[in-house]
Scaffold this motif. Sequence first.
Motif, PDB file in Angstrom:
ATOM      1  N   ARG A 102     -75.239 -59.269  42.678  1.00 36.83           N
ATOM      2  CA  ARG A 102     -74.854 -58.674  43.958  1.00 36.83           C
ATOM      3  C   ARG A 102     -73.556 -57.908  43.741  1.00 36.83           C
ATOM      4  NH1 ARG A 102     -74.748 -62.894  47.398  1.00 36.83           N
ATOM      5  NH2 ARG A 102     -76.916 -62.456  47.919  1.00 36.83           N
ATOM      6  N   TRP A 103     -73.582 -56.634  44.146  1.00 33.96           N
ATOM      7  CA  TRP A 103     -72.400 -55.782  44.079  1.00 33.96           C
ATOM      8  C   TRP A 103     -71.909 -55.596  45.502  1.00 33.96           C
ATOM      9  CZ3 TRP A 103     -72.774 -49.902  42.604  1.00 33.96           C
ATOM     10  CH2 TRP A 103     -71.509 -49.328  42.637  1.00 33.96           C
ATOM     11  N   ILE A 104     -70.676 -56.015  45.752  1.00 37.92           N
ATOM     12  CA  ILE A 104     -70.032 -55.854  47.053  1.00 37.92           C
ATOM     13  C   ILE A 104     -68.930 -54.816  46.890  1.00 37.92           C
ATOM     14  CG2 ILE A 104     -68.741 -56.986  48.913  1.00 37.92           C
ATOM     15  CD1 ILE A 104     -70.042 -59.645  47.892  1.00 37.92           C
ATOM     16  N   CYS A 105     -68.946 -53.821  47.753  1.00 34.22           N
ATOM     17  CA  CYS A 105     -67.987 -52.718  47.659  1.00 34.22           C
ATOM     18  C   CYS A 105     -67.281 -52.558  49.005  1.00 34.22           C
ATOM     19  CB  CYS A 105     -68.724 -51.443  47.258  1.00 34.22           C
ATOM     20  SG  CYS A 105     -67.640 -50.036  47.022  1.00 34.22           S
ATOM     21  N   LYS A 106     -65.987 -52.886  49.024  1.00 40.44           N
ATOM     22  CA  LYS A 106     -65.172 -52.728  50.231  1.00 40.44           C
ATOM     23  C   LYS A 106     -64.387 -51.434  50.116  1.00 40.44           C
ATOM     24  CE  LYS A 106     -64.524 -57.654  50.995  1.00 40.44           C
ATOM     25  NZ  LYS A 106     -63.542 -58.748  51.135  1.00 40.44           N
ATOM     26  N   ASN A 107     -64.415 -50.637  51.177  1.00 43.52           N
ATOM     27  CA  ASN A 107     -63.716 -49.350  51.207  1.00 43.52           C
ATOM     28  C   ASN A 107     -62.737 -49.305  52.359  1.00 43.52           C
ATOM     29  OD1 ASN A 107     -65.025 -47.018  49.370  1.00 43.52           O
ATOM     30  ND2 ASN A 107     -66.557 -48.567  49.849  1.00 43.52           N
ATOM     31  N   GLN A 108     -61.562 -48.813  52.064  1.00 45.00           N
ATOM     32  CA  GLN A 108     -60.558 -48.565  53.097  1.00 45.00           C
ATOM     33  C   GLN A 108     -60.099 -47.120  52.931  1.00 45.00           C
ATOM     34  OE1 GLN A 108     -57.066 -51.049  52.868  1.00 45.00           O
ATOM     35  NE2 GLN A 108     -56.035 -49.948  54.493  1.00 45.00           N
TER      36      GLN A 108
END
Length: 147
Positions: A102-108
């Motif tokens: 699982r790849w989790i990508c958080k963007n701000q």
Amino acid sequence: MNYTLEIEINAPIHKVVELFDDRNNIHHWQPNLIRFEAISGNPGELGAETKLIYKMGNKEVEMIEVITVNQLPTKHSGVYETSNVWNLVENSFIEVDPITTRWICKNQFKCSGFVKLIAMLMPTVFKQQSIKYMQQFKVFAEAQTFP
């Protein structure tokens, strides 16, 4: 503007991270990246600065990447800056089972000027581009042969 995306990749975590971390593979999931040039440090490593040049329509857009976290195989983060855009991308990789990651990508995002107006009027444009890159990486990773 903040958002988090997740995707499951049918490949072992060690292979996913190996493919993700190899700069020579970027063109497989970011085809509009023309080239990258090291400014300081080793690209991808903690503190490294790299100039990324993308083709956006008829223009070339330069972006500066600074790696802020490199704790692979679980975490890799960077700040990406260009004119009127600051973007923190926090990537996490989790082993779901021996053949699934699982790849989790958080963007701000912090935007100013005309880009801020675009972000306010069409916030999904940024998210759709991130989803596209993640899906393209998934296709690339799953097409590889793993021992």
